[in-house]
Write a protein that holds these residues in place. Structure first.
Motif, PDB file in Angstrom:
ATOM      1  N   MET A  27       0.845  -1.177   0.000  1.00 10.93           N
ATOM      2  CA  MET A  27       0.000   0.000   0.000  1.00 10.93           C
ATOM      3  C   MET A  27       0.891   1.241   0.000  1.00 10.93           C
ATOM      4  SD  MET A  27      -2.694   0.837   2.896  1.00 10.93           S
ATOM      5  CE  MET A  27      -4.098   1.770   2.672  1.00 10.93           C
ATOM      6  N   LYS A  28       0.689   2.132  -0.963  1.00  8.81           N
ATOM      7  CA  LYS A  28       1.486   3.347  -1.094  1.00  8.81           C
ATOM      8  C   LYS A  28       0.909   4.456  -0.224  1.00  8.81           C
ATOM      9  CE  LYS A  28       3.082   6.692  -4.402  1.00  8.81           C
ATOM     10  NZ  LYS A  28       2.615   7.488  -5.495  1.00  8.81           N
ATOM     11  N   MET A  29       1.788   5.120   0.513  1.00 10.92           N
ATOM     12  CA  MET A  29       1.348   6.234   1.353  1.00 10.92           C
ATOM     13  C   MET A  29       1.141   7.473   0.493  1.00 10.92           C
ATOM     14  SD  MET A  29       3.181   7.693   4.711  1.00 10.92           S
ATOM     15  CE  MET A  29       2.907   9.339   5.249  1.00 10.92           C
ATOM     16  N   SER A  30       0.068   8.205   0.730  1.00 12.94           N
ATOM     17  CA  SER A  30      -0.202   9.434   0.009  1.00 12.94           C
ATOM     18  C   SER A  30       0.822  10.493   0.388  1.00 12.94           C
ATOM     19  CB  SER A  30      -1.598   9.949   0.349  1.00 12.94           C
ATOM     20  OG  SER A  30      -2.564   9.011  -0.021  1.00 12.94           O
ATOM     21  N   GLU A  31       1.088  11.381  -0.550  1.00 13.77           N
ATOM     22  CA  GLU A  31       2.038  12.465  -0.318  1.00 13.77           C
ATOM     23  C   GLU A  31       1.490  13.458   0.698  1.00 13.77           C
ATOM     24  OE1 GLU A  31       3.954  16.174  -2.764  1.00 13.77           O
ATOM     25  OE2 GLU A  31       3.423  14.375  -3.869  1.00 13.77           O
ATOM     26  N   ILE A  32       2.378  13.964   1.537  1.00 14.32           N
ATOM     27  CA  ILE A  32       2.040  14.998   2.508  1.00 14.32           C
ATOM     28  C   ILE A  32       2.844  16.239   2.144  1.00 14.32           C
ATOM     29  CG2 ILE A  32       2.112  15.713   4.925  1.00 14.32           C
ATOM     30  CD1 ILE A  32       1.962  12.720   5.660  1.00 14.32           C
ATOM     31  N   THR A  33       2.159  17.367   1.977  1.00 12.56           N
ATOM     32  CA  THR A  33       2.813  18.634   1.685  1.00 12.56           C
ATOM     33  C   THR A  33       2.714  19.516   2.915  1.00 12.56           C
ATOM     34  OG1 THR A  33       2.179  18.469  -0.642  1.00 12.56           O
ATOM     35  CG2 THR A  33       2.816  20.639   0.159  1.00 12.56           C
ATOM     36  N   ARG A  34       3.840  20.040   3.329  1.00 10.55           N
ATOM     37  CA  ARG A  34       3.881  20.947   4.488  1.00 10.55           C
ATOM     38  C   ARG A  34       4.371  22.300   4.000  1.00 10.55           C
ATOM     39  NH1 ARG A  34       3.478  17.211   8.676  1.00 10.55           N
ATOM     40  NH2 ARG A  34       4.205  15.147   8.050  1.00 10.55           N
ATOM     41  N   MET A  35       3.693  23.359   4.420  1.00  7.61           N
ATOM     42  CA  MET A  35       4.037  24.713   3.996  1.00  7.61           C
ATOM     43  C   MET A  35       4.284  25.585   5.215  1.00  7.61           C
ATOM     44  SD  MET A  35       1.075  24.857   1.067  1.00  7.61           S
ATOM     45  CE  MET A  35       1.616  26.295   0.185  1.00  7.61           C
ATOM     46  N   GLU A  36       5.234  26.509   5.049  1.00  3.54           N
ATOM     47  CA  GLU A  36       5.613  27.410   6.138  1.00  3.54           C
ATOM     48  C   GLU A  36       5.923  26.604   7.402  1.00  3.54           C
ATOM     49  OE1 GLU A  36       3.770  31.182   6.589  1.00  3.54           O
ATOM     50  OE2 GLU A  36       2.734  31.007   4.660  1.00  3.54           O
ATOM     51  N   ILE A  58      -1.132  19.578   3.770  1.00  6.78           N
ATOM     52  CA  ILE A  58      -2.095  19.069   2.791  1.00  6.78           C
ATOM     53  C   ILE A  58      -1.865  17.576   2.615  1.00  6.78           C
ATOM     54  CG2 ILE A  58      -2.973  19.239   0.431  1.00  6.78           C
ATOM     55  CD1 ILE A  58      -1.770  22.106   0.375  1.00  6.78           C
ATOM     56  N   HIS A  59      -2.938  16.798   2.724  1.00  3.02           N
ATOM     57  CA  HIS A  59      -2.865  15.348   2.571  1.00  3.02           C
ATOM     58  C   HIS A  59      -4.203  14.863   2.010  1.00  3.02           C
ATOM     59  CE1 HIS A  59      -3.175  11.150   4.178  1.00  3.02           C
ATOM     60  NE2 HIS A  59      -1.988  11.106   3.600  1.00  3.02           N
ATOM     61  N   ASN A  60      -4.155  14.030   0.992  1.00  4.16           N
ATOM     62  CA  ASN A  60      -5.384  13.480   0.391  1.00  4.16           C
ATOM     63  C   ASN A  60      -6.417  14.560   0.072  1.00  4.16           C
ATOM     64  OD1 ASN A  60      -4.527  10.838   0.334  1.00  4.16           O
ATOM     65  ND2 ASN A  60      -5.447  10.309   2.293  1.00  4.16           N
ATOM     66  N   ASN A  61      -5.966  15.645  -0.553  1.00  3.19           N
ATOM     67  CA  ASN A  61      -6.848  16.753  -0.950  1.00  3.19           C
ATOM     68  C   ASN A  61      -7.574  17.409   0.222  1.00  3.19           C
ATOM     69  OD1 ASN A  61      -6.264  16.655  -3.741  1.00  3.19           O
ATOM     70  ND2 ASN A  61      -7.559  14.844  -3.912  1.00  3.19           N
TER      71      ASN A  61
END
Length: 121
Positions: free
Chosen positions: A1-10, A20-23
């Motif tokens: 199972m592939k982990m969804s990308e996590i975007t971190r800002m500031e 941001i994770h899974n929209n």
């Protein structure tokens, strides 16, 4: 199972302002002032919600996409004043799930804080 990308800002050592994770957008708690804190609950709520707007825009979201909000007020005597600003800020028919609780703030001059979860456009 592939982990969804996590975007971190500031991002700083303690927290990220936006994750941001899974929209889904998660904002760190926003307050009604950092340096020059307004003195009234309505002014602090306006400032706080303007900061939410800016972060949501940066994340590709908007107030019409807020899924959930948790609001912390220092004293429930300010509940009506906070709500007067909140009610005019939330787009008609787009009210999120919401909780509002009385809580001790990180600093004595802060009257209100909000934590928001929203969808990405």
């Amino acid at each position: 199972m592939k982990m969804s990308e996590i975007t971190r800002m500031e991002t700083a050592q303690r927290m990220s302002k936006i994750v941001i994770h899974n929209n889904t957008v998660y904002l760190c708690g926003q307050v009604g002032g950092v340096v020059d804190v307004p003195s009234t609950i309505t002014e602090q709520t306006e400032t706080m919600l303007a900061r939410v707007d800016a972060l949501l825009e940066q994340a590709g979201s908007g107030r019409d996409l807020i899924l959930s909000a948790t609001i912390y007020v220092r004293d429930m005597k300010d509940f009506a004043g906070m709500n007067s600003v909140w009610d005019s800020w939330v787009p008609e028919g787009q009210a999120p799930a919401r909780a509002c609780v009385e809580a001790r703030m990180a600093r004595p001059d802060l009257l209100v804080e909000v934590s928001v979860i929203a969808a990405v456009r």
